[in-house]
Design a protein around this motif. Sequence first.
Motif, PDB file in Angstrom:
ATOM      1  N   ASN A 421      62.630  42.270  -7.906  1.00 50.80           N
ATOM      2  CA  ASN A 421      63.631  42.510  -8.957  1.00 50.80           C
ATOM      3  C   ASN A 421      63.756  41.369  -9.959  1.00 50.80           C
ATOM      4  O   ASN A 421      64.219  41.574 -11.081  1.00 50.80           O
ATOM      5  CB  ASN A 421      64.991  42.807  -8.337  1.00 50.80           C
ATOM      6  CG  ASN A 421      65.006  44.121  -7.575  1.00 50.80           C
ATOM      7  OD1 ASN A 421      65.031  44.135  -6.353  1.00 50.80           O
ATOM      8  ND2 ASN A 421      64.949  45.228  -8.291  1.00 50.80           N
ATOM      9  N   ASN A 422      63.363  40.163  -9.572  1.00 53.76           N
ATOM     10  CA  ASN A 422      63.485  39.019 -10.479  1.00 53.76           C
ATOM     11  C   ASN A 422      62.156  38.597 -11.087  1.00 53.76           C
ATOM     12  O   ASN A 422      62.048  37.536 -11.695  1.00 53.76           O
ATOM     13  CB  ASN A 422      64.114  37.835  -9.733  1.00 53.76           C
ATOM     14  CG  ASN A 422      65.523  38.142  -9.256  1.00 53.76           C
ATOM     15  OD1 ASN A 422      66.310  38.735  -9.990  1.00 53.76           O
ATOM     16  ND2 ASN A 422      65.842  37.756  -8.028  1.00 53.76           N
ATOM     17  N   SER A 423      61.143  39.428 -10.930  1.00 60.22           N
ATOM     18  CA  SER A 423      59.811  39.100 -11.440  1.00 60.22           C
ATOM     19  C   SER A 423      59.679  39.467 -12.907  1.00 60.22           C
ATOM     20  O   SER A 423      60.274  40.451 -13.379  1.00 60.22           O
ATOM     21  CB  SER A 423      58.753  39.854 -10.628  1.00 60.22           C
ATOM     22  OG  SER A 423      57.482  39.769 -11.241  1.00 60.22           O
TER      23      SER A 423
END
Length: 504
Positions: A421-423
Amino acid sequence: MIAAIALLATLTLDKIAERPELAHGIVAGEVYDLDTHKVLWRRNGSMLMEAASTTKLLTNGTTLALLGPDYRITTPVYRTGAIDTNGTMHGDLVLVASGDANLSQRIQADGTLAFENEDHSYDGGRDTRAVPGDPLAVLRDLAAQVAKSGIKQIDGRVVIDTALFGDQGPEAGTGAVVSSIVVNDNLVDITITPGAKVGDPVTIAVSPQTPYVSFTVKATTSDAKAEPTIDTDDKANSDGSHSVTITGAQPMGAPMLYAYRVPEPARFAHDAFALALHDAGVSVVEPAGAAPFSPDAFRSDTPPGVIVAKHLSPPIAQEVRVTLKVSDNLHASIEPYMWALHANGPVNLRAGFAQERALFERAGLNLDGASQQDGLGGFAFFSPDFMVSFLNWAYTQQWYPQLLHALPILGHDGTLFNIQNNSPAVGKVFAKTGTWGSSNLLRNGELVTKGLAGYTTSKLGHHLAFAFYINRMYGHGSVDTTKDGAHHAGELLGEMAATAYLEY
């Protein structure tokens, strides 16, 4: 410069594949440049890997290729007798099961099919959701059409004709019964709400509510930190209905969705349709001792009656989208039967796979790298070489845009909604997940199988196909893993896909 960047990506992928938690497992994969037709990274490329639900790429690609994205399924209802002046139909009302997996509330006003990221078939999870609405929406529409045809009373049976193909038993993933009739994915949704304190009884909400099954609640509320222990005891009654007792405990906190898997889809559909008819103002007076749910009631050689209602499904591309986004095992299990039906031959699994085999042979795919026995991916094996070859072929087909649109999107939706999700690669990777596992009682843990295969257009503008697999990774209880081993494996594969996007 380009060669140096590619080398960096290769080193990154190798490092991920060699992490300590994978020391006892097998990692295989391939990254392929669709523009230059070159393999950019390859590890154990010819090894047959347990593929799990990445198999659905082949299943749904075959559906798009053989049936076409605009293919629709018609579910008709016909009467076998005349209607008298009082509105009584002296005969049977027959709903012909046609393999439509979406006789449910999924159909939206614009003709698309709705889905939730964690589908209701994967019940008992914190993220499990059912699509909002009435699961009997399609049956209610058919019932309204019956009433509009002038029928006020049926002096005969309501029949669910499943002669297309009989029940095939539970599919190997979530356990829903594979049948030519599918109402609400052959599930009854049970929302369990815990009480305010430990020991309080839980409450339930059931959808859809039909005469087919009733529930008695004996479950209680447990501590918020406890694991759910909800269980069901299913008793078949002499009249064909079921009585289910819910036991165990549900931790304090938010409600949780569970599923009752319908043992007899035709009887469930009968009871639901009869209820919809009643609510539409059509009374049913069935003969005593009749078998209204018998799949043998009407064979394909029975002279057709007068059509009084019909339901036309959305285009099959919408069905493909639901199946791939949520990894629906029941829907994927039905698709091979539809291939066989489309070929005008016997409607069975072997005939369906003969169609897929012929398709792949025409495409020039080497089947030495493939093993498949159902539509969902139970005990299926593919080599990364084969999967990438399939993806490369699919990329050249007219239906490729529909396939791409159907795939889960990294960090955004479907079975990839909670991965990476934070990529920077969020929203840039379109891929099918696959998950399988087995308990490891010797170590009080699990062995995990995970796959990810699909497409990305890299940050450098290269169109890529990829297939990554992890087999036999120790789950919780292993080094450097989270409690949920399958999710951790999914993050590793998501990181590999993100690397392909960022560095190739």
